[in-house]
Design a protein around this motif. Structure first.
Motif, PDB file in Angstrom:
ATOM      1  N   LYS A   8     123.099  18.474  58.047  1.00  0.00           N
ATOM      2  CA  LYS A   8     124.473  18.935  58.212  1.00  0.00           C
ATOM      3  C   LYS A   8     124.620  20.410  57.843  1.00  0.00           C
ATOM      4  CE  LYS A   8     126.991  14.576  57.570  1.00  0.00           C
ATOM      5  NZ  LYS A   8     127.775  14.659  58.825  1.00  0.00           N
ATOM      6  N   LEU A   9     125.528  21.070  58.537  1.00  0.00           N
ATOM      7  CA  LEU A   9     125.936  22.414  58.147  1.00  0.00           C
ATOM      8  C   LEU A   9     126.995  22.253  57.074  1.00  0.00           C
ATOM      9  CD1 LEU A   9     125.887  25.518  58.690  1.00  0.00           C
ATOM     10  CD2 LEU A   9     127.748  25.128  60.328  1.00  0.00           C
ATOM     11  N   ALA A  10     126.871  23.018  56.000  1.00  0.00           N
ATOM     12  CA  ALA A  10     127.827  22.903  54.896  1.00  0.00           C
ATOM     13  C   ALA A  10     128.250  24.285  54.413  1.00  0.00           C
ATOM     14  CB  ALA A  10     127.209  22.105  53.748  1.00  0.00           C
ATOM     15  N   PHE A  11     129.387  24.318  53.756  1.00  0.00           N
ATOM     16  CA  PHE A  11     129.916  25.563  53.191  1.00  0.00           C
ATOM     17  C   PHE A  11     129.759  25.500  51.679  1.00  0.00           C
ATOM     18  CE2 PHE A  11     133.458  28.205  51.598  1.00  0.00           C
ATOM     19  CZ  PHE A  11     133.125  29.413  52.216  1.00  0.00           C
ATOM     20  N   HIS A  12     129.068  26.489  51.106  1.00  0.00           N
ATOM     21  CA  HIS A  12     128.878  26.542  49.657  1.00  0.00           C
ATOM     22  C   HIS A  12     130.005  27.369  49.063  1.00  0.00           C
ATOM     23  CE1 HIS A  12     126.734  27.958  45.878  1.00  0.00           C
ATOM     24  NE2 HIS A  12     126.752  26.640  45.787  1.00  0.00           N
ATOM     25  N   VAL A  13     130.918  26.692  48.400  1.00  0.00           N
ATOM     26  CA  VAL A  13     132.152  27.312  47.921  1.00  0.00           C
ATOM     27  C   VAL A  13     131.908  28.452  46.923  1.00  0.00           C
ATOM     28  CG1 VAL A  13     134.360  26.906  46.752  1.00  0.00           C
ATOM     29  CG2 VAL A  13     133.451  25.195  48.358  1.00  0.00           C
ATOM     30  N   PRO A  14     131.061  28.281  45.898  1.00  0.00           N
ATOM     31  CA  PRO A  14     130.888  29.359  44.909  1.00  0.00           C
ATOM     32  C   PRO A  14     130.399  30.684  45.487  1.00  0.00           C
ATOM     33  CG  PRO A  14     130.009  27.302  44.054  1.00  0.00           C
ATOM     34  CD  PRO A  14     130.322  27.066  45.502  1.00  0.00           C
ATOM     35  N   THR A  15     129.568  30.640  46.528  1.00  0.00           N
ATOM     36  CA  THR A  15     129.032  31.886  47.097  1.00  0.00           C
ATOM     37  C   THR A  15     129.659  32.242  48.442  1.00  0.00           C
ATOM     38  OG1 THR A  15     127.204  30.657  48.114  1.00  0.00           O
ATOM     39  CG2 THR A  15     126.792  31.630  45.948  1.00  0.00           C
ATOM     40  N   VAL A  16     130.592  31.415  48.900  1.00  0.00           N
ATOM     41  CA  VAL A  16     131.286  31.649  50.174  1.00  0.00           C
ATOM     42  C   VAL A  16     130.261  31.879  51.299  1.00  0.00           C
ATOM     43  CG1 VAL A  16     133.242  32.842  51.248  1.00  0.00           C
ATOM     44  CG2 VAL A  16     133.016  32.839  48.763  1.00  0.00           C
ATOM     45  N   SER A  17     129.323  30.964  51.423  1.00  0.00           N
ATOM     46  CA  SER A  17     128.271  31.103  52.432  1.00  0.00           C
ATOM     47  C   SER A  17     127.908  29.735  53.010  1.00  0.00           C
ATOM     48  CB  SER A  17     127.026  31.753  51.825  1.00  0.00           C
ATOM     49  OG  SER A  17     126.505  30.967  50.771  1.00  0.00           O
ATOM     50  N   CYS A  18     127.332  29.771  54.205  1.00  0.00           N
ATOM     51  CA  CYS A  18     126.907  28.532  54.850  1.00  0.00           C
ATOM     52  C   CYS A  18     125.483  28.168  54.434  1.00  0.00           C
ATOM     53  CB  CYS A  18     126.974  28.672  56.365  1.00  0.00           C
ATOM     54  SG  CYS A  18     128.656  28.686  57.021  1.00  0.00           S
ATOM     55  N   VAL A  19     125.230  26.886  54.290  1.00  0.00           N
ATOM     56  CA  VAL A  19     123.899  26.366  53.985  1.00  0.00           C
ATOM     57  C   VAL A  19     123.658  25.155  54.892  1.00  0.00           C
ATOM     58  CG1 VAL A  19     123.906  27.115  51.575  1.00  0.00           C
ATOM     59  CG2 VAL A  19     124.808  24.847  52.165  1.00  0.00           C
ATOM     60  N   VAL A  20     122.434  24.677  54.875  1.00  0.00           N
ATOM     61  CA  VAL A  20     122.105  23.443  55.578  1.00  0.00           C
ATOM     62  C   VAL A  20     121.758  22.391  54.528  1.00  0.00           C
ATOM     63  CG1 VAL A  20     120.356  22.327  57.021  1.00  0.00           C
ATOM     64  CG2 VAL A  20     121.343  24.507  57.728  1.00  0.00           C
ATOM     65  N   VAL A  21     122.297  21.206  54.689  1.00  0.00           N
ATOM     66  CA  VAL A  21     122.020  20.102  53.767  1.00  0.00           C
ATOM     67  C   VAL A  21     121.296  19.003  54.525  1.00  0.00           C
ATOM     68  CG1 VAL A  21     122.966  18.384  52.185  1.00  0.00           C
ATOM     69  CG2 VAL A  21     124.039  20.643  52.355  1.00  0.00           C
ATOM     70  N   LYS A  22     120.076  18.719  54.109  1.00  0.00           N
ATOM     71  CA  LYS A  22     119.319  17.615  54.708  1.00  0.00           C
ATOM     72  C   LYS A  22     119.491  16.400  53.819  1.00  0.00           C
ATOM     73  CE  LYS A  22     114.820  16.480  56.745  1.00  0.00           C
ATOM     74  NZ  LYS A  22     113.461  16.989  57.064  1.00  0.00           N
ATOM     75  N   ILE A  23     120.017  15.322  54.384  1.00  0.00           N
ATOM     76  CA  ILE A  23     120.312  14.103  53.625  1.00  0.00           C
ATOM     77  C   ILE A  23     119.231  13.071  53.916  1.00  0.00           C
ATOM     78  CG2 ILE A  23     122.040  12.321  53.191  1.00  0.00           C
ATOM     79  CD1 ILE A  23     124.102  14.304  54.471  1.00  0.00           C
ATOM     80  N   LEU A  24     118.484  12.703  52.887  1.00  0.00           N
ATOM     81  CA  LEU A  24     117.359  11.780  53.038  1.00  0.00           C
ATOM     82  C   LEU A  24     117.680  10.440  52.393  1.00  0.00           C
ATOM     83  CD1 LEU A  24     114.663  14.389  51.978  1.00  0.00           C
ATOM     84  CD2 LEU A  24     114.987  13.552  54.291  1.00  0.00           C
ATOM     85  N   ARG A  25     117.520   9.359  53.132  1.00  0.00           N
ATOM     86  CA  ARG A  25     117.745   8.013  52.598  1.00  0.00           C
ATOM     87  C   ARG A  25     116.451   7.529  51.957  1.00  0.00           C
ATOM     88  NH1 ARG A  25     122.984   9.011  53.129  1.00  0.00           N
ATOM     89  NH2 ARG A  25     123.571   9.397  55.307  1.00  0.00           N
ATOM     90  N   ASN A  26     116.499   7.244  50.689  1.00  0.00           N
ATOM     91  CA  ASN A  26     115.277   6.928  49.934  1.00  0.00           C
ATOM     92  C   ASN A  26     114.839   5.473  50.079  1.00  0.00           C
ATOM     93  OD1 ASN A  26     115.424   9.553  49.060  1.00  0.00           O
ATOM     94  ND2 ASN A  26     116.339   9.056  47.091  1.00  0.00           N
ATOM     95  N   LYS A  27     114.497   5.093  51.289  1.00  0.00           N
ATOM     96  CA  LYS A  27     113.956   3.749  51.495  1.00  0.00           C
ATOM     97  C   LYS A  27     112.488   3.744  51.091  1.00  0.00           C
ATOM     98  CE  LYS A  27     117.136   2.573  55.244  1.00  0.00           C
ATOM     99  NZ  LYS A  27     117.273   2.155  56.655  1.00  0.00           N
ATOM    100  N   LYS A  28     112.013   2.595  50.618  1.00  0.00           N
ATOM    101  CA  LYS A  28     110.652   2.506  50.072  1.00  0.00           C
ATOM    102  C   LYS A  28     109.586   2.980  51.040  1.00  0.00           C
ATOM    103  CE  LYS A  28     110.961  -0.986  46.426  1.00  0.00           C
ATOM    104  NZ  LYS A  28     110.487  -2.317  45.967  1.00  0.00           N
ATOM    105  N   LYS A  29     109.705   2.591  52.317  1.00  0.00           N
ATOM    106  CA  LYS A  29     108.646   2.932  53.261  1.00  0.00           C
ATOM    107  C   LYS A  29     108.607   4.425  53.597  1.00  0.00           C
ATOM    108  CE  LYS A  29     111.265   1.544  57.418  1.00  0.00           C
ATOM    109  NZ  LYS A  29     111.186   0.721  58.640  1.00  0.00           N
ATOM    110  N   TYR A  30     109.686   5.153  53.259  1.00  0.00           N
ATOM    111  CA  TYR A  30     109.713   6.590  53.518  1.00  0.00           C
ATOM    112  C   TYR A  30     109.533   7.408  52.241  1.00  0.00           C
ATOM    113  CZ  TYR A  30     111.928   4.949  57.844  1.00  0.00           C
ATOM    114  OH  TYR A  30     112.204   4.301  59.014  1.00  0.00           O
TER     115      TYR A  30
END
Length: 293
Positions: free
Chosen positions: A34-56
């Motif tokens: 996801k594209l996200a906005f980092h409020v403290p630095t007023v800048s865009c970042v990318v957030v990779k969300i990983l689901r911690n399933k056992k096989k991965y």
């Protein structure tokens, strides 16, 4: 137990307060970007969300560990890692100009001067990985991002692995059109040699505008790869032609190392004419890195 719950709540509250999720950029088998906005630095970042399933779990742990160890101007920077329950959030540098694949598709193919410049930056990133015993194992145009200055950044280390001397891999990974022939065999393979093949496919795509191996069926593509059956169009300059042919060699033991590629005229002459690329990160990501210990 109570401390664990408090830490969980604190991490979740911090993530929610500091990062405002804006839009989905992509989805994988066990991840979402996801594209996200980092409020403290007023800048865009990318957030990779990983689901911690056992096989991965092993892939996720490897990706986090490897990305934490990387620090190179042409590799996407990892700023922060947040673990909340069964989910891991990787907060990373945002390359605002999108990926190289879309850039190529928009233009049809790249001007050779731009292809040389970007390919050399990618070579530097891969050389850094190989020098630090890391095989990327999924180098492709979709995993090369372009920043606001038009510089290349190697990303997505989800299939990457630390390599000990003489280590071989046996699992099939990567993307069909980029796959090295040894991936279809029964013997274990060298992950760094497959990276070299990937680079050959990538360079061909950059200057020609389509993949070197293409067919209407998976079996047809595989057959072309196994025979290294491709043709470089005559408009491609001889120095680029020579590198493509050298990279797309069936025998992995005969492929050049990154260091050897760096000495080829395509790279050596281009670097001699070009000013050095800045290795400085922009002010906003620097502030972000400092604000997220």
């Amino acid at each position: 137990m109570e401390q664990g719950r408090e830490a969980h709540c604190s991490a979740e509250e911090t993530l929610t307060a500091d990062y405002k999720m804006m839009m989905t950029l992509g989805q994988g088998q066990f991840s979402e970007v996801k594209l996200a906005f980092h409020v403290p630095t007023v800048s865009c970042v990318v957030v990779k969300i990983l689901r911690n399933k056992k096989k991965y779990a092993s892939f996720i742990n490897s990706e986090v560990s490897i990305m934490k160890s990387l620090a190179h101007a042409n590799i996407i920077k990892l700023f922060h890692v947040v673990h909340i329950g069964e989910t891991t959030y990787l907060v990373m540098e945002h390359a605002s100009e999108g990926d190289l694949l879309h850039h190529i598709l928009e233009l049809g193919s790249l001007e050779e001067s731009e292809a040389r410049r970007l390919f050399i930056q990618i070579l530097h990133a891969v050389q850094y990985c190989h020098d630090n015993s890391i095989a990327h194992r999924d180098i492709k145009a979709g995993n090369i991002l372009l920043d606001c200055r038009g510089n290349a950044k190697l990303g997505d280390f989800g299939l990457s692995a630390k390599v000990i001397p003489e280590q071989k891999f046996s699992d099939f990974c990567g993307t069909l059109y980029y796959c090295a022939p040894e991936l279809f065999g029964e013997e274990a393979y060298d992950g760094r040699a497959t990276d070299i093949w990937n680079l050959g496919v990538l360079l061909f795509l950059m200057v020609v505008g389509h993949f070197p191996f293409r067919d209407s069926s998976v079996a047809g593509v595989k057959q072309q790869i196994l025979a290294a059956n491709f043709k470089v169009p005559p408009h491609v300059s001889i120095d680029i032609f020579n590198v493509i042919v050298e990279l797309l060699v069936i025998n992995p033991g005969r492929r050049p190392t990154i260091g050897q590629i760096m000495r080829r005229p395509m790279v050596r002459n281009s670097e001699a004419r070009s000013p050095p690329t800045s290795t400085q990160l922009s002010q906003a990501p620097q502030a972000l890195a400092l604000s997220r210990p």
